[in-house]
Design an enzyme around this catalytic site. Structure first.
Site, PDB file in Angstrom:
ATOM      1  N   ASN A  11      -3.333  -1.674   5.862  1.00  0.00           N
ATOM      2  CA  ASN A  11      -1.657  -1.242   6.832  1.00  0.00           C
ATOM      3  C   ASN A  11      -1.146  -0.456   7.242  1.00  0.00           C
ATOM      4  O   ASN A  11      -2.153   0.332   7.524  1.00  0.00           O
ATOM      5  CB  ASN A  11      -0.765  -2.008   4.955  1.00  0.00           C
ATOM      6  CG  ASN A  11      -0.760  -0.325   4.068  1.00  0.00           C
ATOM      7  OD1 ASN A  11      -2.595   0.105   3.727  1.00  0.00           O
ATOM      8  ND2 ASN A  11      -0.667   1.236   3.949  1.00  0.00           N
ATOM      9  N   ASP A  53       2.551  -2.755   1.475  1.00  0.00           N
ATOM     10  CA  ASP A  53       0.952  -1.647   1.270  1.00  0.00           C
ATOM     11  C   ASP A  53       0.237  -2.907   0.630  1.00  0.00           C
ATOM     12  O   ASP A  53      -1.001  -2.627  -0.002  1.00  0.00           O
ATOM     13  CB  ASP A  53       1.057  -0.556   0.753  1.00  0.00           C
ATOM     14  CG  ASP A  53       0.181   0.161   0.105  1.00  0.00           C
ATOM     15  OD1 ASP A  53      -1.042   0.021   1.135  1.00  0.00           O
ATOM     16  OD2 ASP A  53      -0.747   0.825  -0.944  1.00  0.00           O
TER      17      ASP A  53
END
Length: 170
Positions: A11, A53
């Site tokens: 991410n 995330d």
């Protein structure tokens, strides 16, 4: 003949999505890379501008299965933390399918199979002027680092999933 290896990139950061506009290429991507030269043969970004995330680095399962026309295809299947199970043609990176693991996955309405782009639901965004509640899945993801398996005789995948949602207040 293909000599590729497959992996996922993680991410983008920081988590505060307003600090990093754009798709944040090449984060959240399934990569097919030539094992001899290191050249990237394909990259498919699953969650452009990841706000949650979801870090799509987990397992890539390889199989050979027949498509609806009866043609045997070399596939890569990736159950992602974002709640979507992706299947790609592992020789060229073409997106075959992108299905929700569970009906409660709500950050995305669906994935456009022509473009590969997720169609988001703005109610579950993490922007600064908005408190999102019951975002599914949570940052832990519906599928995290558990190990999965594929039974070639039954042509079935076996995996464990989490069922955890979250609230997000900037």
């Amino acid at each position: 003949r293909h000599h590729l290896f497959y992996y996922g990139s993680g991410n983008p950061a920081p988590w505060n999505e307003t600090m990093r506009p754009g798709d944040n290429k090449w984060t959240m991507t399934i990569w097919g890379r030539d094992i001899d030269t290191g050249e990237a043969k394909f990259g498919y970004q699953k969650t452009p501008h990841d706000e949650w995330d979801y870090a799509g680095v987990n397992v890539m399962m390889l199989s050979e299965q027949k498509d609806k026309d009866g043609k045997l295809r070399k596939l890569l299947t990736h159950p992602d933390r974002n709640g979507i199970v992706y299947t790609l043609d592992r020789t060229n990176g073409d997106l075959i399918s992108a299905n929700k693991m569970d009906d409660t996955v709500n950050w995305v309405k669906q994935v456009d199979l022509k473009t590969g782009v997720p169609i988001r639901d703005p109610e579950f965004a993490t922007r600064m002027d908005h408190k999102a509640t019951e975002i599914c899945p949570s940052a832990m993801g519906y599928h995290n680092q558990g190990h999965d398996s594929y039974d070639p005789e039954k042509q079935r995948f076996f995996l464990g999933i989490n069922h955890i949602c979250m609230d997000w207040e900037p």
